[in-house]
Design a protein around this motif. Structure first.
Motif, short mmCIF file in Angstrom:
data_model
loop_
_atom_site.label_atom_id
_atom_site.label_comp_id
_atom_site.label_asym_id
_atom_site.label_seq_id
_atom_site.Cartn_x
_atom_site.Cartn_y
_atom_site.Cartn_z
N GLU A 10 10.86 -7.64 -17.38
CA GLU A 10 9.45 -7.21 -17.52
C GLU A 10 9.13 -5.86 -17.92
OE1 GLU A 10 4.79 -7.89 -15.50
OE2 GLU A 10 6.96 -7.74 -14.21
N GLY A 11 8.70 -5.45 -18.87
CA GLY A 11 8.57 -3.95 -19.14
C GLY A 11 7.19 -3.58 -18.25
N VAL A 12 7.41 -2.33 -17.79
CA VAL A 12 6.52 -1.74 -16.77
C VAL A 12 5.85 -0.61 -17.43
CG1 VAL A 12 5.98 -0.68 -14.49
CG2 VAL A 12 7.66 -2.64 -14.80
N SER A 13 6.50 0.35 -17.87
CA SER A 13 5.83 1.63 -18.25
C SER A 13 6.98 2.31 -19.29
CB SER A 13 5.84 2.78 -16.90
OG SER A 13 5.17 3.88 -17.48
N CYS A 14 6.41 3.12 -20.10
CA CYS A 14 7.34 3.69 -21.15
C CYS A 14 6.80 5.41 -21.55
CB CYS A 14 7.24 3.17 -22.40
SG CYS A 14 8.73 3.44 -23.64
N ILE A 15 7.54 6.19 -21.69
CA ILE A 15 7.50 7.40 -22.37
C ILE A 15 8.23 7.97 -23.17
CG2 ILE A 15 9.01 8.44 -20.39
CD1 ILE A 15 6.86 10.91 -20.38
N SER A 16 7.36 8.36 -24.47
CA SER A 16 7.96 8.77 -25.58
C SER A 16 8.88 10.07 -25.42
CB SER A 16 6.99 8.71 -26.56
OG SER A 16 6.81 7.45 -27.20
N SER A 17 9.57 10.40 -26.58
CA SER A 17 10.33 11.67 -26.45
C SER A 17 9.60 12.90 -26.69
CB SER A 17 11.65 11.52 -27.34
OG SER A 17 11.17 11.34 -28.59
N GLY A 60 0.86 -1.18 -0.04
CA GLY A 60 0.12 0.08 0.05
C GLY A 60 0.81 1.25 0.07
N GLY A 61 2.12 1.06 0.40
CA GLY A 61 3.02 2.33 0.14
C GLY A 61 3.52 2.71 -1.04
N LYS A 83 -1.58 -0.10 -14.44
CA LYS A 83 -2.14 0.67 -14.67
C LYS A 83 -3.20 1.34 -13.39
CE LYS A 83 -3.19 0.72 -18.97
NZ LYS A 83 -3.82 0.31 -20.21
N GLY A 84 -2.99 2.68 -13.17
CA GLY A 84 -3.93 3.29 -12.16
C GLY A 84 -3.08 3.32 -11.00
N ARG A 85 -1.82 2.82 -10.81
CA ARG A 85 -1.15 2.72 -9.77
C ARG A 85 0.40 3.48 -10.21
NH1 ARG A 85 0.95 -1.82 -7.29
NH2 ARG A 85 0.93 -3.07 -9.44
N SER A 140 0.23 2.39 -4.17
CA SER A 140 -0.44 1.28 -3.89
C SER A 140 0.16 0.06 -4.24
CB SER A 140 -2.01 1.19 -4.85
OG SER A 140 -2.69 2.22 -4.36
N LEU A 141 1.51 -0.06 -3.77
CA LEU A 141 2.52 -1.00 -3.91
C LEU A 141 2.01 -2.35 -3.42
CD1 LEU A 141 5.81 0.80 -3.97
CD2 LEU A 141 4.98 -0.55 -5.73
N LYS A 142 2.37 -3.55 -4.11
CA LYS A 142 2.15 -4.81 -3.66
C LYS A 142 3.31 -5.66 -3.54
CE LYS A 142 -2.20 -4.65 -6.62
NZ LYS A 142 -3.07 -5.24 -7.73
N PRO A 143 3.33 -6.71 -2.77
CA PRO A 143 4.27 -7.78 -2.85
C PRO A 143 4.79 -8.22 -4.13
CG PRO A 143 2.83 -8.34 -1.06
CD PRO A 143 2.05 -7.38 -2.02
#
Length: 124
Positions: free
Chosen positions: A46-53, A15-16, A65-67, A85-88
């Motif tokens: 494993e890919g998590v998130s990406c932002i283009s230039s 949850g942190g 998504k959403g977290r 909202s971190l999970k184990p």
């Protein structure tokens, strides 16, 4: 010399929140897409998130998504990953990686430069 350095990892309870930073040196970050990946022992990245230039287009995988929120500050040559909202199951070493211009999925082979990683541990 192209270099990416991650920071901000640590240990939190479920949850942190944590905010990871990826600071680039040796190149101008605003010409590159930055992806965040994670890896647990014995498994692939494993890919998590990406932002283009250019337009700041972002993409998060469904499990975060959403977290998780990715953002960039080109003046500071830094990309951030805000994790709430971190999970184990989010426990892993997190890496940032760069590729020219646009995000192109999460095939690690499409990313040219990598940081050394930062450990995130979510546990009660």
């Amino acid at each position: 010399q192209v270099q990416l350095v991650e920071s901000g990892g640590g240990s939190v309870q479920p949850g942190g929140s944590l905010r990871l930073s990826c600071v680039a040196s040796g190149f101008t970050l605003n010409s590159y897409a930055i992806g965040w990946f994670r890896q647990v022992p014995g498994e692939g990245r494993e890919g998590v998130s990406c932002i283009s230039s250019s337009n700041g287009w972002t993409h998060n995988v469904p499990v975060v998504k959403g977290r998780f929120t990715i953002s960039r500050d080109n003046q500071k040559n830094t990309v951030y990953l805000q994790m709430n909202s971190l999970k184990p199951e989010d426990t892993a070493v997190y890496f940032c990686a760069a590729r020219p211009n646009a995000c192109s999925g999460f095939d690690p082979g499409r990313y040219d430069s990598w940081g050394q990683g930062t450990q995130v541990t979510v546990s009660s």
